[in-house]
Design an enzyme around this catalytic site. Structure first.
Site, short mmCIF file in Angstrom:
data_model
loop_
_atom_site.label_atom_id
_atom_site.label_comp_id
_atom_site.label_asym_id
_atom_site.label_seq_id
_atom_site.Cartn_x
_atom_site.Cartn_y
_atom_site.Cartn_z
N CYS A 152 0.81 -1.23 0.00
CA CYS A 152 0.00 0.00 0.00
C CYS A 152 0.84 1.27 0.00
O CYS A 152 0.46 2.28 -0.61
CB CYS A 152 -0.92 0.02 1.21
N ASP A 203 -4.21 -2.57 7.25
CA ASP A 203 -5.33 -3.40 7.68
C ASP A 203 -5.29 -4.81 7.10
O ASP A 203 -5.65 -5.78 7.76
CB ASP A 203 -6.66 -2.74 7.29
N CYS A 246 -2.50 3.31 2.58
CA CYS A 246 -3.57 2.44 3.04
C CYS A 246 -4.60 3.20 3.88
O CYS A 246 -4.48 4.40 4.12
CB CYS A 246 -3.01 1.24 3.79
N ASP A 247 -5.57 2.46 4.38
CA ASP A 247 -6.86 3.01 4.83
C ASP A 247 -6.80 4.22 5.75
O ASP A 247 -7.41 5.24 5.48
CB ASP A 247 -7.65 1.91 5.53
N LYS A 248 -6.09 4.11 6.88
CA LYS A 248 -6.16 5.16 7.88
C LYS A 248 -5.26 6.34 7.56
O LYS A 248 -5.42 7.42 8.12
CB LYS A 248 -5.81 4.61 9.27
N CYS A 266 -5.43 -1.92 -1.59
CA CYS A 266 -6.44 -2.92 -1.98
C CYS A 266 -7.39 -2.38 -3.04
O CYS A 266 -7.87 -1.26 -2.95
CB CYS A 266 -7.21 -3.38 -0.76
N GLU A 289 -11.88 -4.26 12.59
CA GLU A 289 -12.76 -4.62 11.48
C GLU A 289 -13.04 -6.12 11.54
O GLU A 289 -12.17 -6.91 11.90
CB GLU A 289 -12.12 -4.27 10.14
N SER A 304 -14.61 -3.97 7.27
CA SER A 304 -13.73 -3.62 6.16
C SER A 304 -14.57 -3.12 4.99
O SER A 304 -15.73 -3.49 4.83
CB SER A 304 -12.94 -4.85 5.72
#
Length: 528
Positions: A29, A61, A102-104, A174, A422, A448
């Site tokens: 990521c 994640d 990535c996500d956060k 992702c 998650e 997620s």
């Protein structure tokens, strides 16, 4: 001290611009971000600034999922935002470019810019290419679902290994409309990321050009004194919520938009998301509920195509951006793309409403987020209560969950987890076992972006803070009614003593987070 780093008088006299990134080589990521930082630095220098580079953390994640490490994911958002704020303000810098993966890391950058309110740009490192297995494009979503299929005996060890080895072919976050790509679209809609640049996949050569351009653009923003709080308005936040609904994006966007609004000082209540979802059809056919990935969305017109469709339907309004264009001007500057199978648009919506709904009831007095299945609007069944994700996953793997059950996972909220893990390992395993349409799952934890099925998360107040989930018992009847926007039980909860909150973390960063964090209905922020 600046001279000791190699700067001369001319460099010191120029605007000092932070280049802050979440580079790490532990996951695909963020692995390209250090290379992109070099391009951003070059762009800043070419436009008359002096770049100052910082690195901060990332918790990925996809690696942490289903483990104790997942407790660190949401708290990492606060740590990243805090570290960006402290490094930039502590050195009295003039502007910021944040590179995220990535996500956060993505909402954290927006939160930091909102706090600093300095001229700033965010660039997302980009999506991973889809993997290929048996001539079919797959993502990490298929890996988690394959775990459930394996436990159900539908596939063998070799097939599980083949899927796992095929899903992630290289750099990038992702690939579905999971949390990273959802939030990348959100930041473009908020005007913090230049239109079209977040959409470029991680391994596309044009990503480096985009990074250079962001270096130039932040200098333009500095010269014009454009500030993030001018773009993070209530209307821009509403536009972003509509974009999430239109793409059936990750419900984590609700949590993150609430947090960004909080940092920007904008009143933006949870209920706003209900109107955004109720009035917005799903107009893009993206994973996890659809067929296509973010790379295919990029080829089909990307964020600009989605927003153009929403504009033409009158579902979003024009707002400022950090590049100086308005949102609609930025859309118009992108190549026009006709409706296609990835973005069929308003003429052929995939669903009449967005992918989530805000529910209340005696199990969620402060609200919760339901991730809507394709067809089913109501679910009633007996509670199967678990005090952790791990216990629920073990029950799923042991084939102890049956059609009609309502799986309840509690003490996984922001404070109780701590960290609001998650539940992808559980939800994907249920799907893999063929129970995705026959079982509901409710939790004070999160889901997620890759989760799909009849799922309700972010239940507030959480069990560890006195929420009603703490009084549920096995067999209690639960009714989830999407049309009535309620989730209730007829059990007499008031007569019961709450279950004991598990004492999982007693010291360190997570213990501090548990003491400070607010309800999921307020974005799980820690800044009061």
């Amino acid at each position: 001290m600046l001279r000791a780093t190699g700067m001369d008088d001319a460099a010191i006299a120029k605007p000092l611009v932070a280049v802050v990134h979440t580079w790490s080589d532990i996951s695909p990521c963020n692995i390209t971000l250090r290379d992109l930082a070099a391009e951003v630095r070059a762009g800043i220098s070419a436009a008359g600034g002096t770049p100052i580079e910082f690195n901060t953390i990332a918790v990925t994640d996809g690696i942490a999922m289903g483990t104790e490490g997942m407790r660190a994911s949401l708290p990492s958002r606060e740590v990243i935002a805090d570290s960006m704020e402290l490094a930039v303000s502590g050195h009295c810098l003039d502007a910021v470019v944040a590179l995220v993966g990535c996500d956060k890391t993505i909402p954290a950058a927006a939160m930091a810019l909102a706090r600093l309110n300095l001229p700033g740009i965010v660039l997302y490192g980009g999506s991973i290419q889809p993997g290929v297995c048996h001539a079919k494009k797959i993502t990490v979503q298929e890996v988690f679902e394959a775990v459930g299929a394996h436990s159900a005996g539908h596939i063998d060890d070799a097939e599980l290994g083949r899927i796992e080895r095929s899903a992630c072919p290289g750099a990038g976050a992702c690939g579905g409309q999971f949390t990273a790509n959802t939030m990348a679209m959100v930041l473009t809609t908020l005007g913090l990321s230049p239109m079209g640049l977040n959409d470029i996949p991680a391994t596309d050569p044009d990503k480096r050009k985009a990074a250079f351009r962001c270096g130039e653009l932040v200098m333009e923003a500095f010269a014009a004194d454009r500030r993030p709080r001018e773009t993070i308005t209530a209307q821009a936040l509403k536009n972003a919520a509509v974009a999430v609904a239109a793409t059936a994006g990750s419900t984590n966007a609700v949590l993150h938009l609430l947090a960004i609004a909080h940092e920007a000082g904008v009143a933006f209540p949870l209920e706003t998301f209900e109107g955004a979802s109720k009035n917005t059809p799903v107009i893009a056919d993206l994973k996890p509920g659809g067929r296509f990935t973010a790379v295919e969305l990029y080829a089909a017109g990307g964020t600009a195509k989605v927003l153009d469709e929403l504009r033409q339907a009158g579902l979003i309004s024009d707002t400022p951006t950090m590049t100086g264009e308005t949102l609609f001007e930025a859309i118009d500057a992108q190549p026009k793309v006709a409706a296609n199978e990835v973005v069929p648009g308003m003429a052929a919506p995939l669903k009449p409403n967005g992918g989530y709904s805000v529910l209340y009831g005696n199990l969620a007095p402060e609200g919760c987020i339901a991730k809507l299945p394709a067809k089913r609007r109501k679910f009633d069944g007996p509670a199967r209560v678990f005090d952790s994700e791990d216990a629920a996953f073990a029950a799923v793997q042991a084939r102890q969950i049956h059609a009609g059950d309502v799986v309840v996972i509690r003490f996984e909220g922001p404070a109780g987890g701590p960290g609001m893990r998650e539940m992808l390992a559980v939800t994907a395993a249920l799907v893999g076992q063929g129970l995705g349409n026959d079982v509901a799952l409710i939790t004070d934890g999160r889901f997620s972006g890759a989760t799909h099925g009849f799922m309700v998360g972010h239940i507030a107040p959480e069990a560890a803070r006195g929420g009603p989930l703490g009084r549920l018992r096995d067999g209690d009847p639960i009714v989830i009614d999407i049309d009535a926007r309620r989730m209730d039980t007829s059990a007499d909860l008031s007569s019961r003593t709450p279950a004991d909150t598990p004492k999982r973390v007693l010291h360190g960063a997570l213990a501090k987070y548990a003491r400070l964090v607010e309800s999921a209905s307020r974005g799980a922020v820690t800044t009061g």
